[in-house]
Every structure is written in C-alpha cells, then in structure tokens.
Design an enzyme around this catalytic site. Structure first.
Site, PDB file in Angstrom:
ATOM      1  N   ASP A 129     -19.904  23.238  40.543  1.00  0.00           N
ATOM      2  CA  ASP A 129     -20.026  22.858  39.142  1.00  0.00           C
ATOM      3  C   ASP A 129     -20.665  24.034  38.414  1.00  0.00           C
ATOM      4  OD1 ASP A 129     -20.122  21.349  36.787  1.00  0.00           O
ATOM      5  OD2 ASP A 129     -22.036  20.448  37.311  1.00  0.00           O
ATOM      6  N   LEU A 130     -20.494  24.094  37.129  1.00  0.00           N
ATOM      7  CA  LEU A 130     -21.117  25.148  36.338  1.00  0.00           C
ATOM      8  C   LEU A 130     -22.473  24.695  35.792  1.00  0.00           C
ATOM      9  CD1 LEU A 130     -18.057  26.608  34.390  1.00  0.00           C
ATOM     10  CD2 LEU A 130     -19.291  27.636  36.307  1.00  0.00           C
ATOM     11  N   ASP A 131     -22.454  23.815  34.791  1.00  0.00           N
ATOM     12  CA  ASP A 131     -23.688  23.390  34.119  1.00  0.00           C
ATOM     13  C   ASP A 131     -24.581  22.603  35.070  1.00  0.00           C
ATOM     14  OD1 ASP A 131     -23.223  24.280  31.273  1.00  0.00           O
ATOM     15  OD2 ASP A 131     -21.397  23.136  31.659  1.00  0.00           O
ATOM     16  N   THR A 188     -15.612  21.561  36.847  1.00  0.00           N
ATOM     17  CA  THR A 188     -16.505  21.479  35.699  1.00  0.00           C
ATOM     18  C   THR A 188     -16.080  20.421  34.692  1.00  0.00           C
ATOM     19  OG1 THR A 188     -17.499  22.800  33.917  1.00  0.00           O
ATOM     20  CG2 THR A 188     -15.232  23.336  34.515  1.00  0.00           C
ATOM     21  N   GLY A 189     -17.011  20.002  33.915  1.00  0.00           N
ATOM     22  CA  GLY A 189     -16.703  19.140  32.783  1.00  0.00           C
ATOM     23  C   GLY A 189     -16.212  19.941  31.592  1.00  0.00           C
TER      24      GLY A 189
END
Length: 170
Positions: free
Chosen positions: A9-11, A43-44
């Site tokens: 994931d990023l955030d 990611t979202g």
C-alpha cells in the site's frame, strides 16, 4: 518459503508523513526486484496519483488502484480489462448524501480526479501534486458540477467524501 510477490500500500505503509518513500525502502524494493520478486502497488489512490511512486520505484508491474476497483498497466499506459466501477446510481446516491451533509467530495473517473470549485481548494492533494514533475502530475480538476461529471464520464471508479467531523461521516 519462497516469496514471489510483494504487494505494498502507499498511504500509511510505504509513504511517510511527507508523502515520500524513504530511500532505504526504495533500495530494498529494487533489491527484491533484482532477485526476481515482483513488487506491486496496491492503493486506494487513482492511478494518476500513484504513477509518480511507481516511476520512483522503477518497477514494471501493474498497480491495483482505487481500493481494488481496477488494475492499471503503467508500462502500456492502459487500464486493464475488468474492474468494478461504481454504477451511476451508486455514485449519484453517495454524492447526494454528501451534498445533503455539506461534505465536499472527489469523483475519480478514468482520466481525472474531480472536485467542485470551492470544495477542495485547500486540499493537501492539490499542494502535493504541484510538487511533482509535470509529466508525472495527476490531473486534479475543479469542475462546475460533480453530478454532470458523473453523467458524462464513461466510468466512475471511486467517490470520496471528506470531513473532519467523524460523527458526520458515520
């Protein structure tokens, strides 16, 4: 156990509080890639808001975007077949509820991140995007009407509503 894939994931995972990837993380990901371990961004974020990080990591795998709604191939610069977009009715209903509570929203269509003028002018995403090289900058557009944007867009992948009051979002 032999690992063949690392999905990140990023955030809140790969990115620090300044929305940057630490150099040691980049080095570890490149080392994994050199060992034949595929690295995948999950990611979202909209693909245009993930592109910079994909480029920074130097990977060649597609990214799973908008909370799993679709897969984007950055190497070919195309949305891969499939995906699970919102129906226009779903997008309209979420937007209607947000507007009733006076909560600003973002609408993610295939090419753009859209917001209504005045709704997100101080939103962190706008400031962050300005720090990126122009070629890797997401197109975040102020539009007159998100309702019209939903109607005109062939696909709506995600709708986000933001407010600092958690009770309002409950």
């Amino acid at each position: 156990m032999i690992y063949r894939l690392i999905a990140l994931d990023l955030d809140g995972t790969l990115l620090n509080s300044q929305l940057e990837i630490r150099e040691d993380s980049i080095a570890a990901i490149r080392q994994a890639d050199a060992l034949g371990i595929k690295v995948l961004i999950v990611t979202g974020r909209h693909h245009t808001a993930a592109r910079y990080y994909w480029h920074q990591l130097g990977i060649n795998t597609p990214a799973i975007c908008c909370n799993g709604a679709y897969v984007y191939d950055f190497c070919e610069d195309v949305l891969l077949p499939g995906g699970s977009p919102l129906t226009k009715a779903q997008a309209h209903e979420v937007l209607r509820l947000s507007k009733a509570l006076n909560i600003p929203s973002l609408v993610y269509t295939t090419e753009h991140i859209n917001y209504e003028s005045g709704g997100f002018d101080k939103f962190y995403l706008l400031d962050w995007a300005k720090t990126l090289p122009v070629a890797l900058r997401p197109e975040i557009r102020a539009v007159d009407s998100l309702i019209n944007e939903i109607e005109q867009a062939p696909t709506v992948w995600k709708l986000i509503s933001f407010n600092d009051d958690p009770v309002l979002l409950d």
